[in-house]
Design an enzyme around this catalytic site. Structure first.
Site, PDB file in Angstrom:
ATOM      1  N   SER A 176       0.803  -1.228   0.000  1.00  0.00           N
ATOM      2  CA  SER A 176       0.000   0.000   0.000  1.00  0.00           C
ATOM      3  C   SER A 176       0.835   1.276   0.000  1.00  0.00           C
ATOM      4  O   SER A 176       0.320   2.339  -0.315  1.00  0.00           O
ATOM      5  CB  SER A 176      -0.947   0.010   1.201  1.00  0.00           C
ATOM      6  OG  SER A 176      -0.221   0.117   2.407  1.00  0.00           O
ATOM      7  N   HIS A 219       1.192   4.359   6.783  1.00  0.00           N
ATOM      8  CA  HIS A 219       0.600   5.226   5.757  1.00  0.00           C
ATOM      9  C   HIS A 219       1.011   6.675   5.972  1.00  0.00           C
ATOM     10  O   HIS A 219       1.503   7.039   7.029  1.00  0.00           O
ATOM     11  CB  HIS A 219      -0.925   5.103   5.747  1.00  0.00           C
ATOM     12  CG  HIS A 219      -1.407   3.866   5.053  1.00  0.00           C
ATOM     13  ND1 HIS A 219      -2.724   3.497   5.046  1.00  0.00           N
ATOM     14  CD2 HIS A 219      -0.755   2.914   4.344  1.00  0.00           C
ATOM     15  CE1 HIS A 219      -2.864   2.374   4.366  1.00  0.00           C
ATOM     16  NE2 HIS A 219      -1.676   1.993   3.937  1.00  0.00           N
ATOM     17  N   ASP A 247      -7.872   6.301   4.564  1.00  0.00           N
ATOM     18  CA  ASP A 247      -7.966   5.161   5.477  1.00  0.00           C
ATOM     19  C   ASP A 247      -9.203   5.136   6.366  1.00  0.00           C
ATOM     20  O   ASP A 247      -9.251   4.353   7.311  1.00  0.00           O
ATOM     21  CB  ASP A 247      -6.737   5.125   6.387  1.00  0.00           C
ATOM     22  CG  ASP A 247      -5.469   4.816   5.629  1.00  0.00           C
ATOM     23  OD1 ASP A 247      -5.557   4.395   4.471  1.00  0.00           O
ATOM     24  OD2 ASP A 247      -4.389   4.983   6.222  1.00  0.00           O
TER      25      ASP A 247
END
EC number: 3.4.21.89
Length: 186
Positions: free
Chosen positions: A55, A102, A128
């Site tokens: 990701s 992230h 998210d």
């Protein structure tokens, strides 16, 4: 059987065998103490994490080893914690055990509210919010973020990925390490 040095185990006296077991325990406890010391120094419960998914590509690949620093409690910092938009953070969602790596895409803070962050993976199309706890639109910096990424080593974490995807490998690796310690002392 002889290739692994198991025949040498039978010839060890109880005191020698105990010494080997204690040496192995010393190695394990030293590794644990180093981990805890690093946790205290970085103010993070998990100062080193492995990227488990794609990701965050191209910034980080699956298997990269990340080093974290928790800037949440810096003594010299202004009233607002040092997290910036664009910074890469690692967070744990309440109720889930796997840390997520992230990038911060937005931050909000009121005069009396804690810092809230919105994150997104570089390789993801959406933010998210679907990953956060039910009913939450942001992360609480103080409660959910375990650290900010300050460095990385590419692909070193693949050992961890292999051990988590194939649990039998943990037992085999520990057994081989134990035998090597015993054989090495001979």
């Amino acid at each position: 059987m002889d290739a692994l040095g198991l025949s040498k185990l039978r010839h060890l006296k109880p005191r020698q065998l105990l010494s080997q077991v204690l040496n192995f325990a010393l190695i394990l406890s030293t590794a644990f103490m180093l981990w805890k010391g690093l946790s205290v120094a970085t103010d993070s419960p998990s100062p080193i994490v492995v990227v488990l998914s794609g990701s965050m590509e191209p910034a980080f690949q699956r298997g990269d080893l990340l080093f974290l620093w928790n800037r949440n409690l810096e003594l010299d910092s202004p009233p607002t914690p040092g997290t910036r938009v664009g910074e890469i953070v690692v967070y744990n969602v309440i109720g889930k055990d796997i840390p997520i790596v992230h990038r911060v895409v937005r931050k909000h803070q009121g005069p009396k509210t804690p810092l809230h962050l919105l994150t997104k993976g570089d390789n993801n199309h959406a933010d998210d919010t679907e990953l956060y706890a039910r009913g939450r639109w942001y992360l609480d910096r103080e409660k959910e973020v375990i650290g900010s990424v300050v460095g990385y080593v590419p692909f070193v974490g693949y050992v961890t990925i292999m051990l988590s995807e194939h649990p039998w490998m943990k037992t085999a690796l520990l057994g081989i390490m134990g035998l090597l310690v015993i054989v090495q002392r001979e």
